[in-house]
Design an enzyme around this catalytic site. Structure first.
Site, short mmCIF file in Angstrom:
data_model
loop_
_atom_site.label_atom_id
_atom_site.label_comp_id
_atom_site.label_asym_id
_atom_site.label_seq_id
_atom_site.Cartn_x
_atom_site.Cartn_y
_atom_site.Cartn_z
N GLY A 187 61.84 174.63 79.58
CA GLY A 187 61.14 175.47 78.61
C GLY A 187 59.65 175.55 78.90
N ILE A 188 59.05 176.67 78.48
CA ILE A 188 57.60 176.84 78.63
C ILE A 188 57.02 177.43 77.35
CG2 ILE A 188 57.65 177.22 81.14
CD1 ILE A 188 57.33 180.28 80.50
N GLN A 219 56.21 179.40 63.99
CA GLN A 219 54.92 178.73 64.21
C GLN A 219 53.85 179.76 64.52
OE1 GLN A 219 53.58 175.64 63.95
NE2 GLN A 219 51.66 176.51 64.72
N GLN A 266 53.31 181.44 68.04
CA GLN A 266 54.49 181.24 68.89
C GLN A 266 55.63 182.25 68.60
OE1 GLN A 266 55.64 176.98 68.75
NE2 GLN A 266 55.00 176.99 70.89
N TYR A 279 58.00 182.07 71.60
CA TYR A 279 58.71 180.79 71.71
C TYR A 279 59.71 180.60 70.56
CZ TYR A 279 58.95 175.63 72.44
OH TYR A 279 59.33 174.33 72.66
N1 CAA Z 1 48.25 178.95 59.72
C1 CAA Z 1 47.30 179.79 59.29
N2 CAA Z 1 46.21 180.11 59.99
C2 CAA Z 1 46.08 179.55 61.20
C3 CAA Z 1 47.04 178.67 61.72
C4 CAA Z 1 48.14 178.36 60.91
N3 CAA Z 1 49.10 177.50 61.33
N4 CAA Z 1 46.62 178.28 62.94
C5 CAA Z 1 45.47 178.94 63.19
N5 CAA Z 1 45.11 179.68 62.11
C6 CAA Z 1 43.95 180.51 61.95
C7 CAA Z 1 42.66 179.75 62.26
O1 CAA Z 1 42.28 179.00 61.14
C8 CAA Z 1 41.69 180.88 62.56
O2 CAA Z 1 41.30 181.48 61.34
P1 CAA Z 1 39.85 182.18 61.18
O3 CAA Z 1 39.79 183.24 62.24
O4 CAA Z 1 39.89 182.69 59.79
O5 CAA Z 1 38.88 181.06 61.42
C9 CAA Z 1 42.59 181.87 63.27
O6 CAA Z 1 43.94 181.52 62.93
C10 CAA Z 1 42.47 181.80 64.77
O7 CAA Z 1 43.22 182.85 65.22
P2 CAA Z 1 43.08 183.41 66.68
O8 CAA Z 1 43.99 184.57 66.82
O9 CAA Z 1 41.65 183.58 67.04
O10 CAA Z 1 43.71 182.20 67.46
P3 CAA Z 1 43.23 181.42 68.73
O11 CAA Z 1 43.25 182.36 69.85
O12 CAA Z 1 42.03 180.63 68.43
O13 CAA Z 1 44.42 180.36 68.89
C11 CAA Z 1 46.64 179.50 68.73
C12 CAA Z 1 45.59 180.47 68.19
C13 CAA Z 1 46.84 179.67 70.23
C14 CAA Z 1 47.94 179.86 68.06
C15 CAA Z 1 46.20 178.06 68.44
O14 CAA Z 1 45.98 177.96 67.06
C16 CAA Z 1 47.27 177.06 68.80
O15 CAA Z 1 47.38 176.62 69.94
N6 CAA Z 1 48.12 176.64 67.83
C17 CAA Z 1 49.18 175.69 68.05
C18 CAA Z 1 50.46 176.39 68.36
C19 CAA Z 1 51.55 175.36 68.50
O16 CAA Z 1 51.85 174.61 67.58
N7 CAA Z 1 52.19 175.32 69.66
C20 CAA Z 1 53.19 174.34 69.91
C21 CAA Z 1 53.12 173.95 71.34
S1 CAA Z 1 54.18 172.55 71.67
C22 CAA Z 1 55.72 173.15 71.56
O17 CAA Z 1 55.95 174.31 71.46
C23 CAA Z 1 56.82 172.13 71.61
C24 CAA Z 1 57.69 172.27 70.42
O18 CAA Z 1 58.80 172.75 70.56
C25 CAA Z 1 57.24 171.76 69.13
#
Ligand code: CAA
Length: 246
Positions: free
Chosen positions: A89-90, A146, A149, A152
């Protein structure tokens, strides 16, 4: 315990390595695929140092033709595949309004279409031999969605749809098909999430920590045993209490 051949796709990764190790220590012959020969060789050596010999075959699970050749090679090196763990997975995380078609298709091809590509060439043999175990490694985020995602979560939810259909079609042939849905486990994939975002996620986990890869491997092994013959079409969530939907 009967010794069988197990294929764990993406076996060189964080959760994959733990599954390979667990199944090998149970006495199975374990195979995995790789795309980067140099990285694969270093990993193979590290496993050999632990006393685990893994059958390693080059193959890209996102590509149907490559997967078919890979399965033929595994069958000729280690015998017919009786246990298949669709683990490769990626992620290509980004909010949907910024997501490119490439980020969408890469994730769908590697996480979901790979289930077709790899399972299709092994299922007929399992049906003929009247025994098989197939486990999809899905995700908590396929269950709850999520932020960031859409690709994903769609792929991971699709994997369980695949599980429950295959489970029905193959139950009469001694084949069980189940899903394991890990939560956030301390692997490179999760550690790539920015620290400030990750610490907020960990704060939502009732058990209070990331999971360990061996905690996922243990559940996969449970589904692959002879004793699990009556468990099919199940989805086991292993996430420290992060999501308790049922
Ligand atoms: N709920 C609500 N708002 C959220 C949020 C959430 N969960 N996460 C981010 N935001 C908001 C931020 O607070 C920010 O708000 P403001 O602009 O009002 O300050 C805004 O979203 C940022 O949005 P952008 O579009 O600018 O997002 P970004 O480019 O900075 O990054 C992201 C967004 C890439 C999704 C980053 O938040 C991130 O990496 N999140 C984690 C995602 C995650 O959980 N991935 C899991 C990877 S591991 C995996 O997948 C294994 C598994 O199976 C569990």
């Amino acid at each position: 315990m009967t010794q069988r051949t197990a294929l764990v796709t993406g076996g060189t990764g964080g959760i994959g390595s733990a599954i390979v190790r667990y199944l090998a220590r149970q006495g199975h012959r374990v195979a995995t695929n790789y795309r980067n020969a140099e990285k694969a060789e270093a990993w193979r050596k590290a496993m050999a140092d632990e006393g685990i010999e893994v059958c390693m075959v080059s193959g890209d699970v996102s590509d149907p033709a490559s997967s078919e050749v890979m399965i033929q090679e595994i069958v000729s090196q280690c015998g017919p595949v009786d246990i298949l763990v669709n683990n490769a997975g990626i992620t290509r995380d980004t909010t949907f309004h910024k997501m490119s078609y490439q980020q969408w298709t890469e994730v769908l091809n590697t996480n979901l279409n790979a289930c077709f590509n790899v399972t299709r060439p092994v299922i007929e043999g399992m049906r003929e031999r009247k025994w098989g175990r197939i486990v999809q490694i899905s995700s908590i985020n396929g269950q709850k969605g999520q932020y960031g995602q859409a690709n994903y979560a769609a792929a991971k939810a699709g994997m369980h749809g695949f599980t429950i259909s295959l489970a029905q079609e193959n139950a009469k042939f001694g084949i069980t098909v189940n899903t394991v849905s890990p939560g956030y486990v301390g692997t490179d994939m999760v550690m790539a999430v920015p620290e400030e975002v990750r610490s907020k996620i960990v704060a939502q986990i009732p058990v209070g920590r990331l999971g360990r890869p061996d905690e996922i491997a243990h559940a996969v092994a449970f589904f692959t045993g002879d004793e699990a013959a009556w468990i099919t079409g199940a989805n086991l969530a292993i996430n420290g209490g992060h999501y308790m939907g049922w």
